[in-house]
Design an enzyme around this catalytic site. Structure first.
Site, PDB file in Angstrom:
ATOM      1  N   HIS A  66       0.832  -1.205   0.000  1.00 10.57           N
ATOM      2  CA  HIS A  66       0.000   0.000   0.000  1.00 10.57           C
ATOM      3  C   HIS A  66       0.872   1.264   0.000  1.00 10.57           C
ATOM      4  CE1 HIS A  66      -3.654   2.365   1.131  1.00 10.57           C
ATOM      5  NE2 HIS A  66      -2.750   3.151   1.698  1.00 10.57           N
ATOM      6  N   GLU A  67       1.789   1.342   0.956  1.00  8.61           N
ATOM      7  CA  GLU A  67       2.642   2.545   1.037  1.00  8.61           C
ATOM      8  C   GLU A  67       3.536   2.654  -0.201  1.00  8.61           C
ATOM      9  OE1 GLU A  67       1.779   4.670   3.090  1.00  8.61           O
ATOM     10  OE2 GLU A  67       0.655   3.445   4.508  1.00  8.61           O
ATOM     11  N   HIS A 108       1.656   4.398  -2.867  1.00  9.51           N
ATOM     12  CA  HIS A 108       1.726   5.860  -2.686  1.00  9.51           C
ATOM     13  C   HIS A 108       3.084   6.368  -3.190  1.00  9.51           C
ATOM     14  CE1 HIS A 108      -1.953   6.728  -0.518  1.00  9.51           C
ATOM     15  NE2 HIS A 108      -1.696   5.879   0.436  1.00  9.51           N
ATOM     16  N   GLU A 144      -4.830   7.759  -3.019  1.00  5.14           N
ATOM     17  CA  GLU A 144      -5.293   6.510  -2.419  1.00  5.14           C
ATOM     18  C   GLU A 144      -5.610   5.469  -3.492  1.00  5.14           C
ATOM     19  OE1 GLU A 144      -4.852   6.405   0.719  1.00  5.14           O
ATOM     20  OE2 GLU A 144      -5.778   4.486   1.191  1.00  5.14           O
TER      21      GLU A 144
END
Ligand code: ZN
Length: 511
Positions: A273-274, A277, A303
């Site tokens: 997830h990070e 980003h 997101e």
């Protein structure tokens, strides 16, 4: 500096050139603050916290002064006066420079100072109230944050119901409560019954069997995975912190994660997830650093990037076809009790539970829609702060099927409202919608995507497509315009519903 003018229509606009130089200086300052913030959470010796506070305060003050300076204001005005000589990209830069400058200068310094001290007071009140499970101790601070939002919005001429639009605009330029309300109504109509059916399915994932995963091996695995999907470790790092985040810029991207021997999937998917980003930041045009052409669009699109890699890619069967043998080779005993199907089900576990941040991607959207309804009602004056827990619990029952035991697993669970961050929650769900729409469009454009995932464990073609279609555009389009341009469709929850039903329906034998 030549790259700022690389788009063809060269102009000899000196004010524009000076403006870009100034914007770059301000952004360099801001990025230094971000790295110090990262350092504070990752490295700082406890005894040095007060010293860091002094450093931060000087740098933050310098940044505020530079971003609100008369010099910058004059440069923006001079560039606006010569608007006719600017090309389209330059106009985007000036438009956003004006917007940011107004945002920074229209709030009276006394109000900013009052807000900073309220944030700090309200944070501590919230943390204590959550510990004590005592909403009434936090309610007065929530009321003050709500009042503060109205006062801030009023500085921009937004009063009454429009104050909530002002708050949403802080996170997602181009969006407003009416648009989001319509999207969420459509999503919840399709999702509430589907999610209930999945949660009531006799098929149950066994995440509890995934225990005893040594942290060093977890870390080496997730580093391999995040590098394979395209996070550039040459311009970024991954470290550990209490709360995972992605900070810095594309030129120096800092990711963090946390580990638990008995929650290996949490750090793995948290890191993907990070990294999502981070890959967005790394894909922004570096030559335009400091201007809107080198900045992300808004929180919803940000997101969408993290969610797309975490969920659509990271939880897919094709992806695990490549990674499962490697995962088993690293953790042979820990995974011995789960066959391939059971492991895949654990990766895609859906569970009825009250805490947003621990939710799976089916439940997560319901948690967000619940918060949006309550926030909106408070801003419309339809819901009093004192009545918030009752309404929260009623929605938790009707939307999530949960009987909450106390406010710490309800209205007091999130930090956001203590900092007055209203209008921020919708971005998470918008991100899921946009991610699903981009995923559909990418699959149409890249028919060999599954094959690529299954054979390389990454998706260079997908990353290249995202770089071209999303990252490379900077802020040239706002969120709805970007979705329309890239997918050929309006921003809508339809793709998300198709995706969730397509993945979770067969797994949980629900149609
Ligand atoms: Zn995120």
């Amino acid at each position: 500096m030549t790259q700022h003018f690389a788009s063809g229509q060269m102009t000899s606009s000196q004010p524009y050139f000076d403006l870009v130089t100034e914007l770059e200086r301000v952004s360099l300052l801001k990025s230094s603050l971000m790295i110090m913030g990262w350092d504070e959470q990752v490295n700082l010796p406890t005894g040095s916290a007060a010293f860091r506070g002094r450093q931060n305060s000087v740098l933050a003050d310098l940044h505020h002064r530079e971003s609100t300076s008369t010099k910058l204001g004059d440069l923006i005005a001079a560039t606006e006066a010569g608007r006719d000589t600017l090309n389209d990209q330059q106009k985007v830069v000036v438009h956003h420079a004006r917007r940011d400058y107004d945002k920074a200068t229209k709030l009276p310094p006394a109000l900013i100072a009052e807000k900073a001290s309220l944030d700090s007071e309200a944070y501590h009140a919230w943390a204590q109230a959550r510990k004590d499970r005592n909403y009434s101790a936090f309610a007065p601070f929530l009321q003050r944050q709500l009042d503060m939002s109205f006062r801030m919005a009023a500085c921009f001429g937004k009063t009454g119901a429009a104050a909530y639009d002002y708050m949403i605009d802080q996170s997602d330029p181009g969006m407003d409560a009416a648009t989001i309300g319509k999207l969420f109504d459509e999503l919840s109509a399709g999702l509430v019954p589907f999610a209930a059916a999945v949660m009531d399915s006799p098929v149950k994932a066994r995440r509890d069997l995934l225990v005893g995963f040594p942290v060093d091996k977890q870390e080496s695995f997730l580093r391999e995975v995040t590098a394979a999907i395209g996070f550039d470790y040459n311009h970024g790092r991954l470290d550990r912190s209490v709360h995972p985040f992605c900070s810095g810029t594309g030129l120096d991207t800092r990711l963090t994660t946390r580990f638990d021997d008995d929650q290996p999937l949490q750090s793995l998917f948290g890191s993907i997830h990070e990294a999502g980003h981070g890959m967005y930041e790394q894909g922004l045009p570096a030559g335009h650093f400091g201007t809107a052409l080198g900045e992300h669009i808004g929180m919803g699109v940000h997101e969408s990037q993290s969610r797309l890699w975490e969920n659509q890619v990271g939880r897919s069967a094709a992806f695990w076809k490549y990674w499962e043998p490697k995962y088993r080779a690293l953790f042979p005993e820990q995974l011995a009790g789960l066959d391939s199907d059971a492991l895949y089900l654990a990766i895609n576990a859906v569970q009825r539970q009250p805490i947003r941040v621990e939710s799976d991607e089916v439940m997560y959207n319901l948690h967000i829609m619940l918060r949006f309804r309550l926030e909106r009602a408070m801003f419309l004056g339809e819901l009093a702060v004192k009545d918030l827990p009752g309404e929260w619990n009623a929605l938790a029952k009707s939307m999530l099927g949960l009987d909450l035991k106390h406010d710490a697993e309800g209205v007091l669970q999130d930090i956001h409202w203590s900092g007055g961050a209203f209008g921020y929650f919708p971005s998470y769900c918008l991100g899921n919608m946009i991610g699903a729409q981009l995923w559909e469009a990418a699959r149409r454009a890249l028919p060999g995507l599954d094959e690529e995932l299954a054979t390389t464990g990454g998706a260079p073609s997908l990353l290249k497509w995202l770089r071209q279609e999303v990252h490379g555009r900077g802020k040239q389009l706002d969120t709805p315009a970007l979705v329309q341009k890239v997918t050929g469709e309006e921003l809508s929850p339809k793709a998300l519903l198709r995706y969730l039903k397509g993945r979770y329906g067969p797994l949980y034998q629900v149609s």
